[in-house]
Design a protein around this motif. Structure first.
Motif, short mmCIF file in Angstrom:
data_model
loop_
_atom_site.label_atom_id
_atom_site.label_comp_id
_atom_site.label_asym_id
_atom_site.label_seq_id
_atom_site.Cartn_x
_atom_site.Cartn_y
_atom_site.Cartn_z
N SER A 171 -6.18 15.18 16.48
CA SER A 171 -6.02 16.74 15.94
C SER A 171 -7.23 17.32 15.43
CB SER A 171 -5.10 15.65 14.56
OG SER A 171 -3.92 15.30 14.40
N GLN A 205 -2.30 23.48 14.19
CA GLN A 205 -2.20 22.28 13.98
C GLN A 205 -1.71 21.76 15.64
OE1 GLN A 205 -1.37 18.36 12.62
NE2 GLN A 205 -3.40 18.59 11.71
N SER A 247 -5.16 23.19 11.77
CA SER A 247 -4.53 22.79 10.22
C SER A 247 -3.42 23.32 10.13
CB SER A 247 -5.02 22.97 9.28
OG SER A 247 -5.81 24.15 9.03
N LYS A 286 -2.24 18.02 18.73
CA LYS A 286 -2.98 17.19 18.58
C LYS A 286 -3.01 16.76 20.65
CE LYS A 286 -0.25 15.00 15.11
NZ LYS A 286 0.55 14.41 14.28
#
Length: 590
Positions: free
Chosen positions: A200, A207, A203, A209
């Protein structure tokens, strides 16, 4: 009356700024004119994927170059490689990217120079962790010493699984990075290492991934000693990837990167970022690939390329990359990811040459070039490597003999002078077993032998050229079987490869002829090879087990095991005050 209602009645007197602040706090915000507002979407997130492949334990600069366009219609040679320089190149790229992930596509160890190989590649595993590698696929060469030794590479420890002693200079802690092996299945049907991983970045609503799948080629059993992988099976590459993608998406992956030890190569003028005439065994895998895969980092062919290639959905191609070999190049892949839409919106890639030190090749000096960036070796990595280089010097600097000049490889599939030299050495070493012919695979030759100015060749020189330590096997084959064997190098099943023959043996190649009829004019001692006669043939144990697709070797009879290939080559150097480089063309045609 609620506070919210009171605030709304006062909007007419507060102005636009207050209106914006109040609306952002309300459960049902409205813009001027009574229309519902649209929340500002989060900005895209950029992630750099920094990739390399086929490192093969090259801790020091490998005395090789990368060829690139010189801007004037010609080609420039750039001296490249060395892990301390690779570390500096990685650091410079990470400084340009807030988010980065470092990955590799396998064959990081084995077929390595002495400073790594003498120590079971422990220093390579350690140093790759120190330079920040996160994940790697498992290549075929990771299995050269067997499954148990590969598991030790991951978990560490000093348990002995090979003839060579582990932990000679320090306790081996194991890899700081994670091996991924989605298609390598144990007897229980589970992957030998994890199939995939997710990392990841950012935030909150920004965020993202990145999912990573790692795997090796299905043909691995034909490339390594079968005894070392007896309990493993290697599943279909495309099926494995396509089954893993939905699992990563279910875990929230916004981007999917595949690390696969399989590849191809471009054709035409050398260009690290080219894709002209691309072909190779990875193509049928890509054509069946899920369009949800964003990037494929590949390897195995030791080629460099950047391509956009079709998947199972032609409208959604995949970005395909490879960074050559030995840490001479590094791929900078930039992904721009939309965190709201959970997808990659732009992607690009560039192969960066890791320019390091000038050297002298079999063809002459290779100087530093202003055409690409120059890197200084990272001090901590250089110091760590030097410890192992110093420890291996007693082996590396020991003279073994003299040579009349450089012995280089031929072009493409040909063994060239060094292939002939190695075949002659193997024939000489196995005459007592009745050997009449010796055959060497060009893909098993890793570097030219370049003697010092006075002709001196060291053990390090011959080890770099032939680092496998395979035993020599002498067996009986008929003339017809030898022809069938040579045909397997040009059967359109895998890369072409003309086995380099020993002195007195010659043949011609006709690539225009049908498969099975491309080898002719086979001569031994000036006479045509008799299809019905029996001949004693020497080769290395890898080929004797059917490696590189030369399965006819497995039909051999009355096999006798001799010295290792490196012992045979050293003994050959001892056999004369000065060896002459073989100059005759034993394999002709095209």
């Amino acid at each position: 009356m609620t506070n919210t209602g009171l605030s709304r009645r006062r909007i007419a007197f507060t102005g636009i700024a207050a209106l914006s602040a109040l609306l952002s706090a309300c459960a049902g915000p409205r813009a001027a004119g009574g229309m519902a507002s649209t929340p500002t979407p989060p900005a895209p997130v950029e992630v750099a994927v920094l990739a390399f492949n086929d490192f093969h334990g090259n801790l020091e600069p490998p005395r090789q170059s990368v060829d690139m366009p010189d801007g004037h219609g010609g080609t420039a040679q750039i001296p490249a490689g060395g892990v301390a320089w690779l570390a500096s190149a990685l650091d410079s790229l990470r400084a340009r990217h807030a988010n980065s992930l470092t990955v590799a596509a396998g064959d990081l160890i084995s077929a390595s120079p002495l400073a790594s190989s003498l120590y079971l590649d422990e220093p390579s595993i350690e140093v790759l962790g120190r330079l920040g590698l996160d994940y790697t696929a498992v290549g075929n060469h990771e299995f050269d010493r067997g499954t148990k030794e590969l598991l030790r590479m991951q978990t560490g420890g000093c348990e002995k699984f090979t003839l060579r002693e582990p932990c000679q200079l320090e306790h081996f802690a194991g890899a700081r990075f994670r091996y991924l092996a989605a298609s390598t299945l144990t007897a229980g049907g589970t992957p030998l290492f994890p199939a995939s991983a997710i990392k990841s970045f950012g935030s909150g609503d920004r965020q993202v991934k990145v999912g990573v799948i790692g795997l090796t080629l299905k043909g691995t059993p034909t490339l390594v000693n079968p005894a070392g992988i007896a309990d493993l099976t290697f599943a279909d590459e495309a099926d494995t990837i396509n089954a893993e993608v939905p699992k990563l998406k279910a875990q929230g992956a916004d981007a999917v990167v595949v690390l696969i030890h399989q590849g191809g190569r471009a054709s035409g003028a050398p260009d690290p970022n080219g894709c002209a005439g691309f072909d190779g065994e990875i193509l049928p895998i890509l054509r069946r690939l899920s369009p949800a895969v964003d990037v494929v980092v590949s390897g195995h062919t030791h080629a460099d390329y950047i391509c956009e290639m079709p998947t199972s959905d032609p409208a959604r191609p995949v970005l395909l990359t490879s960074a050559g070999l030995y840490g001479k190049e590094l791929t900078e892949i930039t992904l721009t990811i939309d965190p709201a839409a959970h997808r990659v919106v732009t992607r690009s890639a560039h192969n960066l040459i890791v320019q390091s030190q000038p050297f002298t090749s079999a063809k002459g000096p290779v100087a530093l070039s202003p055409l690409t960036a120059q890197y200084a070796p990272r001090a901590d990595i250089a110091a760590y490597v030097q410890r192992y280089v110093d420890a291996s010097k007693a082996f590396a600097t020991r003279p073994v003999g003299k040579l009349s000049g450089p012995a280089g490889k031929g072009e493409g599939a040909m063994g060239g002078p060094i292939g002939n030299l190695i075949a002659d050495a193997q024939l000489a070493a196995t005459r007592a077993a009745g050997a009449q012919i010796a055959l060497m695979n060009p893909f098993g030759i890793r570097a030219a032998i370049v003697p010092a100015a006075d002709g001196t060749v060291t053990f390090g020189d011959i080890y770099i050229a032939q680092p496998f330590g395979s035993a020599l096997i002498t067996e009986t084959l008929t003339g017809a079987e030898i022809k069938a064997l040579l045909e397997q190098g040009f059967d359109d099943n895998g890369p072409e490869q003309a086995l380099a023959p020993s002195t007195g043996f010659a043949y011609r190649i006709d690539r225009q002829a049908p498969v099975g009829s491309r080898i002719n004019g086979i001569m031994l001692g000036g006479k045509p090879l008799d299809p019905a006669a029996r001949y004693r043939v020497t080769t290395n144990s890898f080929l004797a087990l059917g490696g590189d697709g030369f399965s006819v070797f497995k039909a051999g009879r009355d096999a006798v095991t001799g010295p290792t290939d490196i012992e045979a080559l050293e003994a050959y150097f001892h056999s004369a005050p000065r060896l002459e480089v073989p100059v005759e063309e034993r394999v002709t045609g095209g």
